[in-house]
Design a protein around this motif. Sequence first.
Motif, PDB file in Angstrom:
ATOM      1  N   LYS A 128       0.846  -1.187   0.000  1.00 32.79           N
ATOM      2  CA  LYS A 128       0.000   0.000   0.000  1.00 32.79           C
ATOM      3  C   LYS A 128       0.882   1.238   0.000  1.00 32.79           C
ATOM      4  O   LYS A 128       1.890   1.313   0.676  1.00 32.79           O
ATOM      5  N   LYS A 129       0.460   2.233  -0.772  1.00 32.37           N
ATOM      6  CA  LYS A 129       1.221   3.461  -0.901  1.00 32.37           C
ATOM      7  C   LYS A 129       1.007   4.318   0.345  1.00 32.37           C
ATOM      8  O   LYS A 129      -0.117   4.570   0.759  1.00 32.37           O
ATOM      9  N   GLN A 130       2.087   4.747   0.912  1.00 39.84           N
ATOM     10  CA  GLN A 130       2.011   5.595   2.107  1.00 39.84           C
ATOM     11  C   GLN A 130       1.995   7.055   1.659  1.00 39.84           C
ATOM     12  O   GLN A 130       2.918   7.521   1.011  1.00 39.84           O
ATOM     13  N   GLU A 131       0.929   7.766   1.982  1.00 40.13           N
ATOM     14  CA  GLU A 131       0.828   9.179   1.620  1.00 40.13           C
ATOM     15  C   GLU A 131       0.761  10.020   2.884  1.00 40.13           C
ATOM     16  O   GLU A 131       0.188   9.620   3.886  1.00 40.13           O
ATOM     17  N   SER A 132       1.366  11.164   2.793  1.00 40.59           N
ATOM     18  CA  SER A 132       1.357  12.058   3.955  1.00 40.59           C
ATOM     19  C   SER A 132       0.014  12.784   4.078  1.00 40.59           C
ATOM     20  O   SER A 132      -0.414  13.139   5.167  1.00 40.59           O
ATOM     21  N   GLN A 133      -0.653  13.018   2.942  1.00 39.89           N
ATOM     22  CA  GLN A 133      -1.950  13.678   2.990  1.00 39.89           C
ATOM     23  C   GLN A 133      -3.037  12.619   2.902  1.00 39.89           C
ATOM     24  O   GLN A 133      -3.079  11.845   1.979  1.00 39.89           O
ATOM     25  N   ALA A 134      -3.878  12.593   3.846  1.00 35.89           N
ATOM     26  CA  ALA A 134      -4.981  11.636   3.870  1.00 35.89           C
ATOM     27  C   ALA A 134      -6.272  12.393   3.731  1.00 35.89           C
ATOM     28  O   ALA A 134      -6.438  13.476   4.257  1.00 35.89           O
ATOM     29  N   VAL A 135      -7.213  11.851   3.020  1.00 28.49           N
ATOM     30  CA  VAL A 135      -8.505  12.481   2.833  1.00 28.49           C
ATOM     31  C   VAL A 135      -9.441  11.920   3.882  1.00 28.49           C
ATOM     32  O   VAL A 135      -9.548  10.720   4.058  1.00 28.49           O
ATOM     33  N   GLY A 136     -10.172  12.761   4.525  1.00 25.85           N
ATOM     34  CA  GLY A 136     -11.175  12.312   5.500  1.00 25.85           C
ATOM     35  C   GLY A 136     -10.504  11.826   6.769  1.00 25.85           C
ATOM     36  O   GLY A 136      -9.552  12.396   7.259  1.00 25.85           O
ATOM     37  N   GLY A 137     -10.982  10.725   7.283  1.00 26.83           N
ATOM     38  CA  GLY A 137     -10.503  10.197   8.564  1.00 26.83           C
ATOM     39  C   GLY A 137      -9.332   9.264   8.399  1.00 26.83           C
ATOM     40  O   GLY A 137      -9.363   8.143   8.894  1.00 26.83           O
ATOM     41  N   GLY A 138      -8.287   9.655   7.683  1.00 22.18           N
ATOM     42  CA  GLY A 138      -7.105   8.830   7.554  1.00 22.18           C
ATOM     43  C   GLY A 138      -7.182   7.842   6.395  1.00 22.18           C
ATOM     44  O   GLY A 138      -6.305   7.029   6.233  1.00 22.18           O
TER      45      GLY A 138
END
Length: 179
Positions: A128-138
Amino acid sequence: MHDDAHPFLQQTPLSVNPFIDLPKPPTLPHNYASLPSTLPPSSIHAAPAPSNPELPAYVTSSSGFAAHPSAIVAQNRALLSQLSSQRQGGEKKVREWEEGIKERELQDKRRKAPGWLDSEAKLLQPQKKQESQAVGGGQVDLMDQPEAEEDAKKKQEQVRTADELGHAMDRAFGRSEMG
């Protein structure tokens, strides 16, 4: 006194039983040959065997072979042990040959896919790609606009490199036109 029958037997009536058959002389076959008048010498007191001089050689053949039964049994046992050891050696060579084939096939597969056959992890799972910006609740939305823009940029770069290759080919070989 010996010529006369016993008085008691003289008084007994003689009767014939139909269920009793008296013995009859056997009928001899047409190729009957009588026994020779002299028998061959006893094989128990035969000359000593050449393979074992302590034992008499009373097993003889027409080819001239003569031996004692214990010598024949010993030879057969030696032959049987030799055959079994050869069979075991042959089976061992066949196993080594088959293992060598399997090892060569495995080495060939390892050359084609290094690292794959060396570990026990055989199930591939995407990371899974780890992104620093998450949409919504993570949680990350896969249909985000920035990823679509990145995909569009990648496609444009591929088209540019294809165009650059086409222009380089035209420069090298001259322009060819269809039509």
